[in-house]
Design a protein around this motif. Sequence first.
Motif, short mmCIF file in Angstrom:
data_model
loop_
_atom_site.label_atom_id
_atom_site.label_comp_id
_atom_site.label_asym_id
_atom_site.label_seq_id
_atom_site.Cartn_x
_atom_site.Cartn_y
_atom_site.Cartn_z
N GLU A 64 0.86 -1.14 0.03
CA GLU A 64 0.03 0.12 -0.28
C GLU A 64 1.01 1.43 -0.08
O GLU A 64 1.84 1.17 0.50
CB GLU A 64 -1.18 0.04 1.21
N ASN A 66 1.87 5.40 0.92
CA ASN A 66 1.77 6.15 2.17
C ASN A 66 0.59 6.62 2.56
O ASN A 66 0.06 7.01 3.47
CB ASN A 66 2.90 6.96 2.10
N ILE A 67 -0.52 7.08 1.35
CA ILE A 67 -1.94 7.63 1.61
C ILE A 67 -2.89 6.75 1.67
O ILE A 67 -4.07 7.15 1.71
CB ILE A 67 -2.11 8.96 0.37
N THR A 68 -2.64 5.41 1.45
CA THR A 68 -3.72 4.65 1.39
C THR A 68 -4.81 4.53 2.56
O THR A 68 -6.00 4.59 2.21
CB THR A 68 -3.03 3.23 1.32
N GLN A 69 -4.04 4.80 3.68
CA GLN A 69 -5.26 4.77 4.83
C GLN A 69 -5.83 5.80 4.84
O GLN A 69 -6.99 5.74 5.54
CB GLN A 69 -4.41 4.27 6.08
N SER A 70 -5.56 7.04 4.29
CA SER A 70 -6.40 8.20 4.42
C SER A 70 -7.02 8.51 3.19
O SER A 70 -7.88 9.48 3.25
CB SER A 70 -5.36 9.64 4.89
N SER A 71 -7.01 7.73 2.28
CA SER A 71 -7.54 7.90 1.07
C SER A 71 -9.16 7.23 1.20
O SER A 71 -9.18 6.17 1.50
CB SER A 71 -7.07 7.03 -0.08
N PRO A 72 -10.34 7.92 0.72
CA PRO A 72 -11.66 7.50 0.70
C PRO A 72 -11.80 6.13 -0.32
O PRO A 72 -12.53 5.28 -0.08
CB PRO A 72 -12.34 8.47 0.14
N GLN A 108 -8.43 7.64 -7.36
CA GLN A 108 -8.22 8.44 -6.32
C GLN A 108 -9.43 9.35 -5.86
O GLN A 108 -9.37 10.03 -4.73
CB GLN A 108 -7.06 9.53 -6.72
#
Length: 109
Positions: A64, A66-72, A108
Amino acid sequence: MRGNTLAIGLASLLLLATLEAQGFEDGEDWKGPLRLGKKKVDYLHFYFHDMFDAKNPTPLIVAEANITQSSPTLFGMVRVMDQPLTEGPNLTSKMIGKAQGIFASVSQT
């Protein structure tokens, strides 16, 4: 929940792409180099079991961003899967195959 929708959408897309790749309409003669004659139509019915919350989940995260967990949309997540395909909606129904492969979250928005 987001993962279930993603997996179902992916499976539907793959099935649709496979069917569209045929390139001819029902009943139309196929005049390709093999001269196969009229297209035969078969209907496949199976149930795809996507078990995220099971003791042994069928899709596993292998990478994953770096932004995966904050991505809707879980953008950047890559999973591998090994999931049963059954005749009926219950896991206890006869297994007729497996869905195996890789899927990734690429939108995204």
